[in-house]
Design a protein around this motif. Structure first.
Motif: not given
Length: 325
Positions: A15-21, A132-134
């Motif tokens: 949610q913070q940056d879908i274009f990076v993760y 963890k990421w989710a």
């Protein structure tokens, strides 16, 4: 391995940056697998001790919180005494460093006998990392129910599909201030799937209709099950509306999935795929054979959907302490 970008209403890094993760995950996964395979092939021991002595300049990606964040900030301040704290953004700094510190240890006491065993254990490690990421970010964390760590259907999407599939597992949308739980959403490079599982005992037969309930015949008495198309149609409608608002052009498809049973519904709507025991392998292989890379429209669509999701989380303790100070 499909990427879990949203689980129910838990906070997610995507949610913070879908274009990076997503691309970062693909890169890190490949780096880690290369390292694991090299270690396995050279018959090195798989122990946390050996991993901790690694000289590649990386740290354990499943234990980002071993060192309290505020301690890291204090260390940085000592190295840059001339810089004012208010000019330092700990979130931005740590996110930029994530590429260099995300790694999980090959912590096996016994060397896997075959490469297949190695792959399975690697995927299990990845699954825990994905959880963890989710369910957390640098500053916030959610408290997922324990059963998600062993959820067979969730593992099915994360461990058996390509890296370019972005999975929203029963996300809760906040629409007109009302929470709405939806079915599983899989965002592929070229299309979006709304998927509903309809599985009970092996070889059960589900008779479909337009009514609120379908009929299931199997072991024991005949029983009624909720019509899965009701939730599927609701999920599709939400996605299409959000895509319309944000001018996103991605096909939205629906599927009722029963891997171990049969569906009898000759008059089924043309816009839904009934994937059952006789057709499952063909459908599954078609999904797995998708080799398109992550696409901009796909990430834009995922971003739009995430914006409307409900999130329940709390501030991490070190950030609460920082705010108080």
């Amino acid at each position: 391995m499909g990427q879990l970008i949203k689980l129910q209403d838990y906070v997610s890094r995507y949610q913070q940056d879908i274009f990076v993760y997503p691309s970062r995950f693909v890169r890190l996964k490949k780096q880690q697998w290369d390292k694991w395979y090299k270690t396995w092939e050279s018959n090195e021991s798989f122990t946390p001790q050996s991993a901790r002595h690694d000289t590649s300049g990386t740290a354990d990606w499943s234990d980002e919180e071993k060192e309290p964040l505020m301690e890291k900030i204090k260390g940085l301040l000592k190295r840059g005494r001339n810089e004012e704290f208010e000019h330092y953004d700990p979130v931005e700094s740590k996110v930029k460093k994530e590429e260099d510190v995300l790694e999980f240890e090959a912590s096996f006491a016994v060397r896997p006998e075959t490469i297949e065993n190695l792959k399975h254990q690697f995927l299990d490690q990845l699954y825990r990392f994905q959880m963890k990421w989710a369910t957390s970010t640098l500053t916030e964390k959610s408290f997922p129910e324990k059963h998600y760590y062993y959820d067979e259907k969730l593992k099915y999407f994360l461990q058996r599909y390509p890296d370019t599939y972005l999975v929203m597992y029963k996300p809760i949308f906040l629409l007109k201030r009302a929470p709405v739980e939806t079915e599983i959403i899989v965002i592929g490079p070229t299309e979006v799937w709304c998927i509903s599982f309809l599985e009970q005992e092996d070889s059960a037969v589900f008779t479909g209709s337009k009514d609120r309930f379908w009929t299931k015949k199997g072991k024991g008495e005949e029983k009624k099950v909720l019509n899965p198309l009701l939730a599927l149609n609701r999920t599709e409608k939400i996605i299409r509306k959000i895509f319309e608002i944000h001018s996103i052009e991605l096909p939205v498809k629906k599927a009722v999935l029963t891997r171990n049973g049969y569906i009898d519904y000759p008059a089924a709507p043309a816009d839904v795929q009934l994937v059952e025991k006789r057709t499952y392998d063909q459908w599954f292989q078609a999904m797995r054979s998708q080799r398109s890379p992550l696409k901009h429209a796909q990430l834009k669509g995922a971003q739009a959907l995430l914006q409307y999701c409900q999130t329940a989380s709390v501030k991490r303790l070190e950030w609460e302490n920082r705010n108080e100070s």
